[in-house]
Motif scaffolding. Structure first.
Motif, PDB file in Angstrom:
ATOM      1  N   MET A 143       0.844  -1.198   0.000  1.00 55.31           N
ATOM      2  CA  MET A 143       0.000   0.000   0.000  1.00 55.31           C
ATOM      3  C   MET A 143       0.879   1.247   0.000  1.00 55.31           C
ATOM      4  O   MET A 143       1.865   1.323   0.724  1.00 55.31           O
TER       5      MET A 143
ATOM      6  N   ASN B 194      13.269  13.010   6.694  1.00 51.84           N
ATOM      7  CA  ASN B 194      13.112  14.460   6.802  1.00 51.84           C
ATOM      8  C   ASN B 194      13.944  15.229   5.789  1.00 51.84           C
ATOM      9  O   ASN B 194      13.632  16.370   5.476  1.00 51.84           O
TER      10      ASN B 194
ATOM     11  N   ARG C 118       9.518   0.680  -0.334  1.00 49.29           N
ATOM     12  CA  ARG C 118       9.252  -0.005   0.931  1.00 49.29           C
ATOM     13  C   ARG C 118       8.140  -1.046   0.754  1.00 49.29           C
ATOM     14  O   ARG C 118       8.241  -2.163   1.260  1.00 49.29           O
ATOM     15  N   ALA C 119       7.088  -0.658   0.035  1.00 46.82           N
ATOM     16  CA  ALA C 119       5.985  -1.607  -0.179  1.00 46.82           C
ATOM     17  C   ALA C 119       6.440  -2.767  -1.065  1.00 46.82           C
ATOM     18  O   ALA C 119       6.092  -3.919  -0.819  1.00 46.82           O
TER      19      ALA C 119
ATOM     20  N   ASN D  79       3.808   8.427   4.836  1.00 48.50           N
ATOM     21  CA  ASN D  79       3.905   7.661   6.077  1.00 48.50           C
ATOM     22  C   ASN D  79       5.220   6.894   6.202  1.00 48.50           C
ATOM     23  O   ASN D  79       5.256   5.752   6.655  1.00 48.50           O
ATOM     24  N   LEU D  80       6.322   7.532   5.806  1.00 50.50           N
ATOM     25  CA  LEU D  80       7.628   6.929   6.077  1.00 50.50           C
ATOM     26  C   LEU D  80       7.890   7.000   7.568  1.00 50.50           C
ATOM     27  O   LEU D  80       7.330   7.840   8.271  1.00 50.50           O
ATOM     28  N   PHE D  81       8.755   6.104   8.075  1.00 52.95           N
ATOM     29  CA  PHE D  81       9.076   6.106   9.501  1.00 52.95           C
ATOM     30  C   PHE D  81      10.205   7.106   9.747  1.00 52.95           C
ATOM     31  O   PHE D  81      11.339   6.864   9.347  1.00 52.95           O
ATOM     32  N   PRO D  82       9.913   8.245  10.409  1.00 51.30           N
ATOM     33  CA  PRO D  82      10.919   9.322  10.474  1.00 51.30           C
ATOM     34  C   PRO D  82      12.146   8.970  11.322  1.00 51.30           C
ATOM     35  O   PRO D  82      13.183   9.587  11.173  1.00 51.30           O
ATOM     36  N   HIS D  83      11.999   7.961  12.214  1.00 48.93           N
ATOM     37  CA  HIS D  83      13.132   7.623  13.083  1.00 48.93           C
ATOM     38  C   HIS D  83      14.044   6.594  12.453  1.00 48.93           C
ATOM     39  O   HIS D  83      15.013   6.161  13.079  1.00 48.93           O
TER      40      HIS D  83
ATOM     41  N   TYR E 248      17.831  10.338   6.174  1.00 54.46           N
ATOM     42  CA  TYR E 248      16.583  10.169   6.907  1.00 54.46           C
ATOM     43  C   TYR E 248      15.452  10.841   6.140  1.00 54.46           C
ATOM     44  O   TYR E 248      15.698  11.809   5.412  1.00 54.46           O
TER      45      TYR E 248
ATOM     46  N   PHE F 205       0.594   5.456   0.435  1.00 63.93           N
ATOM     47  CA  PHE F 205      -0.343   6.429   0.987  1.00 63.93           C
ATOM     48  C   PHE F 205      -0.116   7.823   0.424  1.00 63.93           C
ATOM     49  O   PHE F 205       0.995   8.169   0.021  1.00 63.93           O
TER      50      PHE F 205
ATOM     51  N   LEU G 172      12.845  -2.979   7.277  1.00 67.57           N
ATOM     52  CA  LEU G 172      12.190  -3.332   8.553  1.00 67.57           C
ATOM     53  C   LEU G 172      11.209  -4.499   8.413  1.00 67.57           C
ATOM     54  O   LEU G 172      11.336  -5.527   9.087  1.00 67.57           O
ATOM     55  N   ALA G 173      10.230  -4.342   7.517  1.00 66.45           N
ATOM     56  CA  ALA G 173       9.196  -5.372   7.407  1.00 66.45           C
ATOM     57  C   ALA G 173       9.736  -6.701   6.856  1.00 66.45           C
ATOM     58  O   ALA G 173       9.405  -7.762   7.396  1.00 66.45           O
TER      59      ALA G 173
END
Lengths: 246, 240
Positions: free
Chosen positions: B81, B135, B149-150, B87-91, B133, B83, B100-101
């Protein structure tokens, strides 16, 4: 020039004289009791640190219960938080020392008082920390959770790898407040004769009828602990912020 | 590949989806268009259960995902999915966002996941950003990382929820290019978008939704040039 210098040294001499002779500061008592104040400091630190550690773990558990979508699970945790935030800590300490602890520990020793104090402070701070956790978790954008779930991660993985690491940074300042409050509130344990520093200050006060020496001394000890804690938390917060802007 | 039967969805008293039936075939690119509030995003989000379904059923590769016993986490690994808000993971770094997944869910080794991630970053032209990162990225770069990522989970279907709506105009193209490339490689895609040019060029089929219904669906040439319903005509006349 020499005249001004003499003038000030005379004033200093007068102040020294006043402090040492007229105020009759009992340095000797403080020196005699110094080992006991140090022992008391260790008790204060021990009670506070134990309560912080237990409170943080228990608080996280309560926060998750409080966040449950099912009201049957949620309600007991809501009541828990309501009770521990809505009644005085001193009352909670007495309930645990006089009501709960005798069921498990016999006698009236120091151990019972210290354990009661740790339990009461842990349960109390857990209620406050749970609300800090909850606010931190809820402050994270819902899209982060959706992104994690859409990648096939389950609720626990999403919470652990995505939500908590981001929310902890926002929790640090309110956690610092709570830890400092907790260190100061540990002084209430003197009411059940746990031998922390306020207990020794009161002991010296009643035995020698001196007030300023013991209470100024323990104020300085409290200040030292809380300032160190503030410094430590500021350091941690800075580190997390640097991490975020890499 | 995806079959939606009599899907209904309500938020309280507000019925957003009223009897949706649709079919997505393997390697097909289906584009959903429609005015805001028509339920197109909700429909897409139902396809990997980010929204619970009020009534009806959704089958993905024959598995009924609306069934209470369906293993939703496993189904989601097959459905990627993307978006609107990235909705990336900022940390986490770009590379960590992608690995990660696969590491935690697919149980790949770190090395295997990183190799896959670097391949994908090369594909979306962001290899040099691997250790940055989120940001520090532009909107278009963020969305390309989100697509990578997806894709890292090797999904069989990709869902795009208005992937270019939050982008500055000059960055829309770079994201659409990646999606075109993906369509060319045979990925099954469902895309909710306002990019009519993309719908026409890449879509195998276009669905026009309004007020919770599928009003009309057809191949893009016919739907855009010869719309048969009044509502489709008036919508298209406003945006084209």
């Amino acid at each position: 020039m020499q005249g001004i210098k003499d003038f000030f040294s005379n004033i200093w001499a007068a102040i020294y004289d006043w402090i040492l002779n007229d105020l009759e500061i009992r340095i000797d008592v403080i020196i005699d009791y110094f080992p006991l104040f140090m022992k008391g400091t260790l008790y204060t630190l021990g009670i506070s640190i134990s309560a912080i550690v237990i409170g943080c773990i228990l608080g996280l558990f309560i926060a998750f219960g409080r966040l449950s979508p099912y009201s049957i699970i949620r309600l007991p945790f809501v009541w828990y938080i309501t009770f521990f935030r809505g009644t005085p800590l001193l009352v909670q300490i007495f309930i645990i020392y006089l009501g709960v602890a005798p069921l498990f520990i016999s006698g009236a020793g120091t151990t019972k008082a210290v354990i009661s104090a740790i339990i009461a402070l842990s349960l109390n701070s857990a209620a406050y920390l749970a609300e800090i956790y909850r606010a931190g978790i809820q402050s994270i954008d819902k899209g982060q959770i959706e992104a994690g779930r859409s990648l096939g991660m389950n609720k626990v993985q999403t919470m652990w790898y995505i939500v908590l690491p981001q929310s902890i940074k926002r929790m640090i300042p309110p956690f610092g407040n709570e830890f400092i409050t907790l260190v100061k509130d540990s002084s209430l344990a003197s009411a059940i004769a746990a031998p922390e520093i306020l207990y020794w200050a009161r002991a010296v006060n009643t035995r020698f009828f001196i007030t300023w020496e013991p209470f100024i001394l323990i104020s300085l000890i409290y200040l030292f602990i809380t300032l160190s804690l503030t410094y430590l938390l500021n350091y941690i917060e800075r580190r997390w912020n640097i991490d975020d802007n890499r | 590949m995806i079959t939606v039967n009599n899907l209904k969805k309500s938020f309280g008293d507000n019925e957003v989806l009223k009897d949706i039936n649709l079919q997505v075939n393997p390697q097909e690119v289906v584009v959903i268009i429609g005015p805001s509030g028509s339920g197109k995003s909700t429909c897409l989000r139902c396809m990997n259960l980010l929204e619970s379904v009020t009534e009806g059923e959704i089958l993905i590769e024959g598995v009924n995902i609306t069934d209470k016993n369906a293993n939703i986490n496993e189904i989601r690994t097959e459905v990627g999915m993307v978006f609107q808000q990235f909705n990336l993971f900022p940390h986490k770094s770009v590379l960590e966002n992608i690995t990660l997944a696969p590491i935690k869910v697919r149980k790949w080794s770190r090395q295997q996941a990183e190799e896959k991630a670097l391949d994908l970053l090369e594909k979306v032209n962001l290899l040099e950003k691997a250790n940055e990162y989120p940001n520090s990225l532009s909107g278009g770069q963020k969305q390309r990382v989100a697509i990578a990522r997806a894709l890292a989970m090797e999904p069989k279907i990709m869902l795009f929820d208005e992937p270019t709506s939050a982008l500055d105009p000059e960055m829309v193209g770079e994201v659409l290019d990646v999606m075109k490339q993906l369509a060319k490689e045979g990925m099954t895609m469902v895309v909710v978008t306002h990019e009519m040019g993309f719908a026409r060029e890449v879509g195998d089929r276009v669905i026009f939704m309004d007020e919770g219904y599928i009003v009309e669906e057809n191949v893009p040439e016919k739907l855009f040039d010869f719309p048969s319903h009044e509502r489709t005509k008036s919508f298209l006349s406003k945006i084209l």
